[in-house]
Design an enzyme around this catalytic site. Structure first.
Site, PDB file in Angstrom:
ATOM      1  N   ARG A 142     -13.206   0.171  -4.348  1.00 32.00           N
ATOM      2  CA  ARG A 142     -12.801   1.578  -4.509  1.00 32.00           C
ATOM      3  C   ARG A 142     -13.913   2.349  -5.208  1.00 32.00           C
ATOM      4  NH1 ARG A 142      -7.863  -1.204  -4.743  1.00 32.00           N
ATOM      5  NH2 ARG A 142      -6.783  -0.823  -2.795  1.00 32.00           N
ATOM      6  N   ASP A 159     -12.258  -4.179   0.428  1.00 29.57           N
ATOM      7  CA  ASP A 159     -10.986  -3.475   0.545  1.00 29.57           C
ATOM      8  C   ASP A 159     -11.161  -2.374   1.582  1.00 29.57           C
ATOM      9  OD1 ASP A 159      -8.340  -2.394  -0.120  1.00 29.57           O
ATOM     10  OD2 ASP A 159      -8.547  -3.581  -1.940  1.00 29.57           O
ATOM     11  N   GLU A 189      -0.026  -6.704   0.467  1.00 23.97           N
ATOM     12  CA  GLU A 189       0.206  -5.387   1.064  1.00 23.97           C
ATOM     13  C   GLU A 189      -0.297  -5.304   2.504  1.00 23.97           C
ATOM     14  OE1 GLU A 189       0.141  -2.590  -2.862  1.00 23.97           O
ATOM     15  OE2 GLU A 189      -1.786  -2.962  -1.951  1.00 23.97           O
ATOM     16  N   HIS A 194      -5.620  -4.536   3.958  1.00 28.73           N
ATOM     17  CA  HIS A 194      -6.746  -3.905   3.229  1.00 28.73           C
ATOM     18  C   HIS A 194      -8.062  -4.158   3.967  1.00 28.73           C
ATOM     19  CE1 HIS A 194      -4.532  -2.447  -0.223  1.00 28.73           C
ATOM     20  NE2 HIS A 194      -3.932  -3.605  -0.363  1.00 28.73           N
TER      21      HIS A 194
HETATM   22  C1  TNX Z   1      -1.769  -2.879  -5.575  1.00 30.40           C
HETATM   23  S1  TNX Z   1      -2.217  -5.541  -6.836  1.00 30.40           S
HETATM   24  C2  TNX Z   1      -2.841  -3.503  -4.970  1.00 30.40           C
HETATM   25  C3  TNX Z   1      -4.170  -2.872  -5.012  1.00 30.40           C
HETATM   26  C4  TNX Z   1      -4.127  -1.565  -5.739  1.00 30.40           C
HETATM   27  C5  TNX Z   1      -3.245  -1.698  -6.959  1.00 30.40           C
HETATM   28  C6  TNX Z   1      -3.219  -0.503  -7.850  1.00 30.40           C
HETATM   29  C7  TNX Z   1      -2.552  -5.802  -5.356  1.00 30.40           C
HETATM   30  C8  TNX Z   1      -2.584  -7.180  -4.952  1.00 30.40           C
HETATM   31  N1  TNX Z   1      -2.778  -4.784  -4.503  1.00 30.40           N
HETATM   32  O1  TNX Z   1      -4.670  -2.732  -3.712  1.00 30.40           O
HETATM   33  O2  TNX Z   1      -5.414  -1.207  -6.096  1.00 30.40           O
HETATM   34  O3  TNX Z   1      -1.928  -1.942  -6.529  1.00 30.40           O
HETATM   35  O4  TNX Z   1      -2.618  -0.788  -9.096  1.00 30.40           O
END
Ligand code: TNX
Length: 770
Positions: free
Chosen positions: A174, A203, A339, A276
């Site tokens: 990021r 990412d 995610e 991601h």
């Molecule tokens: C969730 S924690 C994500 C990240 C984000 C974060 C922000 C995780 C495994 N994935 O992609 O940056 O929340 O707090």
């Protein structure tokens, strides 16, 4: 040496000891020695050792040269000294002996024994790591600041860590950080006796590691054509148009890996998959299901563009991981797994065919299938797989290590099925969250994670039995950098929370004591000042608790988690000074007032000023009954939130707004007696990117008996101005005791808006009646 002999050696209480120009009785000195994390056993000895340019470092084992050199580097950088290193004592001068005796110092690989006497210093351990940690302790015992005499109190320390995985993560996708800063970051870890650096290298917003086989990862995936300005939750979303990015060459990676190795830090690289993945797909769209072009993401969040579950993808991943595995000598590779929306898999013919052929019942199982295949690739490379807790959502994944971020639940489940676990729950370990509720904090993602909360984290959940608990390798904090763009800001977010976490991970569970920790931390702040490290002083924040007070108004309770000082305050608008009244009990308020307060440690003011205006009106502190309860996620302050004299905070995440999901507000306030009123105000929040919508309509009804209500004001959608946070409802003067305020929820989120088709949130705060 047993603890008994150590404690027997503690000298009588009244002997005075010197540390950084302080003369203190033994126990008091021990309490303030800025050694963090707290060692397992410490006992003061008589006298001091004076480190001078004449002091020699004697290596009883030549392999400790690395540790001695690093200690010398520290001395040179901070005190302009470089000591002579030799393998045998060459003069009668005092020396620092480093050795690896055959008989183990204690059972721990990373433990050490440090003895400081007027005649010299000795550090013994069974490995270089142990000696290195002994030297970190010695460094922390040096007086901070340039001084002519480096006097170290006589002391005997026997120490060892509680957990094997003591980690810090850093997201460089990021925002990108220089090689120089990554080294600094590794220094910070080492200084706090942390041994694992989780390097989040890829990412949606940028790919940051050179992979020779795929040049477009460098040319395309490493750069984005602009970045979101401000918070993702703000409307409208604006972008700068600055090309942003960069990547580490393999040469730079090797340099960093070697740098970390010397400091006993293992790097765990993370290559994100199957989600991601926007940055990769921007360069190689053929690895997605649709093949359609995407761009390297310019904003934050979760994106639907993910790797397609097909042979080409696994071939790409295998080639990438082959290069990664060679660069990083550690046993683990982190493969993300978090995610990952399955929308594209649902629409993809080949993914669906694969699911059918293998008999998978849903896309979670496909995700699991993906991770299992990657695990096989990794084991061919002799690497262990670690991933975020989503990797076990679609079924067990034997032998994978699970990093539990969505609370500790995933970690618990994994430990119960015999998987190793690293704990990193958002609630204790997300250093991208705010650490202060004061205004003026640098923009953060949201949340609230103050220092004492980090300190009170327990990585081993109670529900685990002894055998399951063995699977908790340790924990780590995550530093996601959506809103962290400079090295100074990274420092601010981790300092001093990293020190609290280091104590969670290193020190005995029973030895943990937050008040005692803050005493040592104060001395430690001097070191951070000396080293010009940017850190947060939120430890001195003053917290408020507001409660209804008798028939009229509210009471304000101020507190601080910092117990080494007092709170002084004013209610006349003036700045609190060292002669302002000491806060001793609740401040009772029945009219609008501004309260200012500050922590004083003797005459010294600490931290930032607390300042809050309480607006008192006829509704303030009165009883409120809600027709329907708020959603549990936004119900923290309860219904009293609506009449506590404080309008809702911005940023709102983690603060006291009342939230209703799909439902509206129905609040009835009992003014206590019949009063003449003509105005009602309602504070509402609008943040459509976060699914928070302005109400569709509002209404005020009044009653004199609490049973029969008359409508006095009604505003429909066309009467409302969503740009106004305060909805003002004016009507003709009327006598009333009960006031009922209704706000209609927006309903379903419209198409083409974030969260389309889902129920909207209504977030409300203060109701005023005049
Ligand atoms: C969730 S924690 C994500 C990240 C984000 C974060 C922000 C995780 C495994 N994935 O992609 O940056 O929340 O707090």
């Amino acid at each position: 040496m047993s603890s008994k002999t150590l404690s027997q050696r503690i000298l009588p209480f009244l002997i005075l000891f010197s540390f950084a120009n302080m003369d203190l009785p033994a126990q008091s000195l021990l309490d303030v020695l800025p050694v963090i994390p707290k060692p397992a056993q410490m006992a003061l000895q008589e006298g001091n050792f004076n480190l001078t340019g004449e002091t020699q470092i004697i290596l009883l084992n030549s392999e400790l040269k690395n540790e001695a050199e690093l200690f010398n580097d520290y001395l040179e950088e901070n005190y302009g000294l470089r000591l002579k290193i030799s393998s045998a004592r060459q003069s009668k001068k005092a020396c620092i002996n480093l050795s690896l005796p055959d008989v183990g110092i204690n059972s721990s690989r990373e433990g050490y024994k440090l003895i400081v006497k007027p005649s010299g210093v000795a550090i013994k351990a069974s490995t270089g790591s142990g000696v290195f940690y002994g030297l970190q302790t010695l460094i922390q015992l040096l007086p901070p600041g340039k001084t002519n005499s480096l006097s170290i109190p006589g002391i005997e320390i026997l120490d060892q860590p509680r957990f094997a995985w003591r980690g810090m993560h850093l997201d460089v996708s990021r925002h990108f950080f220089s090689v120089e800063f990554i080294k600094k970051y590794i220094d910070y870890l080492a200084f706090y006796k942390m041994n694992t650096f989780h390097w989040h290298l890829t990412d949606d917003q940028g790919w940051r590691i050179e992979i020779k086989k795929y040049p477009k990862l460098q040319e395309v995936s490493a750069f984005r054509n602009g970045t979101l300005i401000g918070h993702l939750g703000s409307t409208p979303q604006l972008y700068d148009s600055i090309k942003y990015g960069g990547f580490y060459t393999q040469e730079q990676i090797k340099e960093i890996v070697a740098y970390a190795l010397r400091r006993h830090v293992t790097i765990v690289p993370e290559i994100e998959m199957p989600g991601h993945a926007s940055a990769v797909l921007a360069a190689y769209p053929e690895l997605s299901c649709s093949g359609k072009p995407v761009e390297v993401a310019k904003k934050w969040g979760v994106f639907k563009d993910v790797f397609c579950v097909k042979d080409e993808t696994f071939e790409f991943i295998e080639n990438v991981l082959n290069e990664v595995a060679v660069l990083f000598p550690g046993e683990y590779i982190h493969v993300g797994g978090d995610e990952c929306p399955t929308d594209q898999w649902k629409e993809c013919e080949s993914c669906q065919r694969l699911m059918k052929n293998i008999g998978m019942k849903d896309e979670h199982e496909l995700h699991s299938f993906f991770m299992r295949r990657v695990q096989k690739l990794l084991s061919k490379m002799d690497k262990k797989m670690i991933g975020w807790d989503e990797i076990i959502d679609g079924g067990p994944l034997p032998k994978a290590t699970v990093m539990s971020w969505r609370g500790t639940r995933g970690g618990i489940a994994a430990a119960q099925t015999g998987n190793d676990v690293v704990m990193s729950p958002t609630t204790f370990c997300y250093f991208d969250f705010y650490q202060s509720k004061y205004p003026g904090e640098p923009l953060a993602i949201g949340g609230y994670l103050p220092l004492d909360r980090v300190y009170n984290f327990e990585p081993v959940p109670d529900v685990l039995n002894e055998q399951e608990a063995q699977h908790i390798l340790g924990a780590q904090a995550n530093v996601w950098t959506e809103y962290i763009s400079t090295p100074e800001q990274v420092e601010y977010m981790i300092m001093p929370r990293i020190s609290a976490l280091s104590e969670v991970l290193w020190s005995d569970k029973k030895a943990r004591d937050y008040d005692a920790f803050t005493k040592r931390l104060i001395g430690h702040f001097k070191l951070l000042d000396f080293k010009k490290i940017n850190y947060s002083k939120a430890i001195f924040d003053i917290h408020e608790m507001v409660l209804p007070h008798s028939a009229n108004g509210i009471s304000i309770d101020l507190s601080t988690s910092f117990k080494q000082g007092v709170i002084r305050y004013t209610i006349n608008g003036e700045e609190p000074i060292s002669s302002s009244p000491v806060y001793e009990s609740k401040i009772i308020v029945d009219q609008s007032v501004g309260v200012k307060a500050k922590i004083f440690d003797g005459p010294v003011a600490r931290g930032k000023e607390y300042s809050r205006v309480f607006k008192v009106n006829l509704a303030t502190g009165k009883e409120v009954v809600l027709g329907n309860p708020p959603h549990e996620e936004y119900s923290r302050g309860g219904e009293f939130t609506l009449v506590n004299g404080i309008a809702g905070n911005i940023p709102w995440m983690g603060s006291d707004w009342l939230g209703f999901l799909g439902e509206g507000l129905d609040a009835t306030i009992d003014l206590g007696k019949e009063l003449t009123i003509s105005n009602v105000g309602l504070d509402v929040l609008r943040d459509e990117n976060s699914w928070v919508y302005y109400p569709k309509g509002v209404r005020v009804l009044v009653s004199t008996d609490g049973l029969n209500f008359t409508s006095v004001k009604k505003l429909d959608e066309e009467d409302l101005d969503p740009s106004q946070r305060l909805i003002k409802m004016k009507f003709d003067k009327i006598k009333a005791r009960w006031v009922r305020v209704l706000a209609r929820n927006y309903g379903t989120i419209p198409v083409n808006r974030p969260g389309e088709g889902k129920p909207a949130w209504l977030l409300v705060d203060e109701i005023s009646v005049d």
